[in-house]
Design a protein around this motif. Sequence first.
Motif, PDB file in Angstrom:
ATOM      1  N   GLY A 181      -1.622   8.886  -8.098  1.00  0.00           N
ATOM      2  CA  GLY A 181      -1.071   9.432  -8.820  1.00  0.00           C
ATOM      3  C   GLY A 181      -1.416  10.759  -9.903  1.00  0.00           C
ATOM      4  O   GLY A 181      -1.504  11.492  -9.220  1.00  0.00           O
ATOM      5  N   ALA A 197       3.171   8.314 -13.529  1.00  0.00           N
ATOM      6  CA  ALA A 197       3.299   6.997 -11.686  1.00  0.00           C
ATOM      7  C   ALA A 197       2.143   7.050 -10.545  1.00  0.00           C
ATOM      8  O   ALA A 197       0.857   8.486 -10.908  1.00  0.00           O
ATOM      9  CB  ALA A 197       4.443   8.587 -11.482  1.00  0.00           C
ATOM     10  N   THR A 198       2.094   6.352 -10.250  1.00  0.00           N
ATOM     11  CA  THR A 198       1.268   5.643  -8.818  1.00  0.00           C
ATOM     12  C   THR A 198       1.797   5.304  -7.771  1.00  0.00           C
ATOM     13  O   THR A 198       2.600   4.387  -7.829  1.00  0.00           O
ATOM     14  CB  THR A 198       0.163   4.891  -9.309  1.00  0.00           C
ATOM     15  OG1 THR A 198      -0.830   5.035 -10.822  1.00  0.00           O
ATOM     16  CG2 THR A 198      -1.221   4.674  -8.164  1.00  0.00           C
ATOM     17  N   LEU A 199       0.994   5.885  -6.678  1.00  0.00           N
ATOM     18  CA  LEU A 199       1.933   4.546  -5.449  1.00  0.00           C
ATOM     19  C   LEU A 199       0.163   4.463  -4.596  1.00  0.00           C
ATOM     20  O   LEU A 199      -1.046   4.900  -5.113  1.00  0.00           O
ATOM     21  CB  LEU A 199       1.942   5.970  -4.095  1.00  0.00           C
ATOM     22  CG  LEU A 199       4.000   6.910  -3.643  1.00  0.00           C
ATOM     23  CD1 LEU A 199       3.579   7.482  -2.913  1.00  0.00           C
ATOM     24  CD2 LEU A 199       4.445   5.543  -4.345  1.00  0.00           C
ATOM     25  N   ILE A 218       4.918   0.894  -6.307  1.00  0.00           N
ATOM     26  CA  ILE A 218       4.983   2.061  -6.950  1.00  0.00           C
ATOM     27  C   ILE A 218       4.587   1.592  -8.381  1.00  0.00           C
ATOM     28  O   ILE A 218       5.632   0.857  -8.969  1.00  0.00           O
ATOM     29  CB  ILE A 218       6.191   2.911  -6.528  1.00  0.00           C
ATOM     30  CG1 ILE A 218       6.052   4.051  -7.525  1.00  0.00           C
ATOM     31  CG2 ILE A 218       7.166   2.023  -6.419  1.00  0.00           C
ATOM     32  CD1 ILE A 218       7.269   5.080  -6.658  1.00  0.00           C
ATOM     33  N   ASN A 247       6.737  -1.260 -12.362  1.00  0.00           N
ATOM     34  CA  ASN A 247       6.041  -1.935 -11.083  1.00  0.00           C
ATOM     35  C   ASN A 247       7.181  -2.839 -10.006  1.00  0.00           C
ATOM     36  O   ASN A 247       7.428  -3.496 -10.671  1.00  0.00           O
ATOM     37  CB  ASN A 247       5.076  -3.004 -11.956  1.00  0.00           C
ATOM     38  CG  ASN A 247       4.246  -2.040 -12.664  1.00  0.00           C
ATOM     39  OD1 ASN A 247       3.687  -1.748 -12.949  1.00  0.00           O
ATOM     40  ND2 ASN A 247       4.553  -2.634 -13.999  1.00  0.00           N
TER      41      ASN A 247
END
Length: 741
Positions: free
Chosen positions: A550, A563-565, A594, A613
């Motif tokens: 992210g 933002a994060t995967l 995500i 989310n």
Amino acid sequence: MKYFMAALSILFMGTIAAQNVKGKLVDEAGSPIEDAGIFNKTSGQHSHSDGTGHFVLDRTSVNDTIYFSRLGYATQTRVVNQADLQNPITIILVESSISLDQVVLVSEVDALSRVVDVDVKTNPVKSSQEILRKVPGLIIGQHAGGGKAEQLFLRGFDVDHGTDVAINVDGMPVNMVSHAHGQGYADLHFVIPETIENVNFGKGPYYADQGNFNTAGYVNLKLRKSLDKSMLSTEVGQFGTRRFMGMLNVLDNENSNAYLASELYLTDGPFESPQNFNRINILGRYRYALPGDQELLLTASHFSSKWDASGQIPQRAVDQGLISRFGAIDDTEGGQTSRTNFVLNHNKNLGTGKSLNTMAFVSHYDFELYSNFTFFLEDPVNGDQIRQFEDRLLAGAKTVFRNNSASLGDMEFKYNAGIGFRYDNVDDNQLSRTLNRQELLERLAYGDVDEVNSYAFAGAAFKSGKFTFEPAVRLDYFRFDYINKMSELYDSRSEEKVAFSPKFNTIYSPTENTQFFLKTGIGFHSNDTRVVVANGGEEILPAAYGVDLGTIIKPADKLVLNATLWTLFLDQEFVYVGDAAIVEPSGKTRRMGIEVGARYQPLDWLYLYTDANYTQARSTEAADGEDYIPLAPDFTMAGGITLGGNQGFSGGINYRYIDDRPANEDNSIVAEGYFVTDANLNYSVSNWTFGLIVENLFDTEWNETQFATESRLLNEPNSFEEIHFTPGTPFYLRGKVTVTF
């Protein structure tokens, strides 16, 4: 020869001297400021002040520009001169309104938590239920009128009451192992909301100092060390609600301070059968500055609550007009619980960036809960009421050593190491069938639990250029002992287990306002002692394998985006179902998701935030279409707007949304989603604040908790499996008056 000896020194000693700036951060009254950020804009190096306010910033040169920042204080800038490198400096931070420009993005694995802390400061929690909602993506639900711990949802987990989220208050664990109602049960109602300083959190199993239950994430609440002012507050609202809260400074001098806080909360709730709920909290904190840059903090608290509950109701009973949404099938549910805590924290500055932090706690806890989930399914005459009970003593301690000022060759090198233990002695842990909360019909499980968890961890941070590498490892030892009092003969069983949890996190910061991160790690949660002995110690510390990729960026002083995967794989486990005294295998699971978020403060008096989310959660061992994980949320969203300042009008509006989600493995039964909006309006003049708090502003009809349950009503010939729910609060208005002095 001298070069060879220098090389050995670097290799084995791990540190060499370097130019640094060291000193102490204090407020205008001279009190030390903990966890303030110190950031070298020229070199990118950063540090934090310890519990005594001291700091060391390595690799600093003349003419470097340093930021000193802490939420709630105006950021100070200092250009380093030669004298700063030779003598300790004292930085006085001046209180200021909370602002996003006080947040400096530093290369730390919990950097997002420091950004979200602005949410807490600009819109403090107004009830104990709101505490966990401050964590982006964490959804809660209450289904016992505020008496039980909330049901938690995070990253595609139905966490139940805490199985996959580690929760602490100033380092003291909240989760209960081998609890009568459910593994990891975490009741936070012993915390008075106004005493909270900040909410620190992390998602995923990437933190070596967090152990048991840290799979989906962790939450650590920090309480105020001292009060700026004393405060009295009262609330009056619908449904017979009354709340009285007070925080009083009882000691405040150069070397020590102390305060007392208390809360009394009463309500009948919106249900047709009154909850008769009451909760009392008392807390005292004493802080003493010892000679030699040391700090001692003693905390004592007590919490007690009692309640009646209407319980979960079947949808068919409402559809058929047998009861209303706020009616009950069995209104004899309810319970009582209490917890008494003593916590000792000791912080010592060892000089040159080193510190030693030690905490110890002892806590007495009891719990009694009456529930009826299936009504007359098992016993068509007496009904299916159950009683869960336990009496617990828990104790533990932890010591952590940190060195924030070391070098390894040309790298900045920080490291920490810690050891600790936790011991739970649980007497009379039981599940029984009862009638009308009075008569014992049958004991289903009855025994004593002793559980020990000792642990050690170590981690380091290597900074080279724009990269920071953070390897870490944790080792946990468990011993599980269970005496089964249901047996006619003495039946004592023991098992031992070890968990090894490595972590490795990488952070890339191309600029001071941009960072990318890759987090990897293994975590775990323990299983109930009764599961452990029943399965001979096999597969009883299921591992969780996680990866996060992210970014956090700050394109403007008052705008932060993230933002994060991520993905998380959970091993085979066996689950003890406290409501039925049976052991069920749950199988391997995989979750991918995500997360995105934004925080924006265009004006000093206007703050906006939102988080969204999405998660896909599946069992990896079931056939397609039958691999849904019951109650795992797939899409959630929360956000809000805060307006105003310290005087005059202020207020805010916030929302939370959860999508429809499967309630069983084939998605044939669906738990309905909801969108709920809360609001508050305040007017402050001098030291008085008058406020209105509205929950469910638009009077939405929503279900707070939902389960797919098989049940049978009195006189029904057959049982039915369908949604059973606890209705969410309708429009709920409270008035509040607060005075500070």
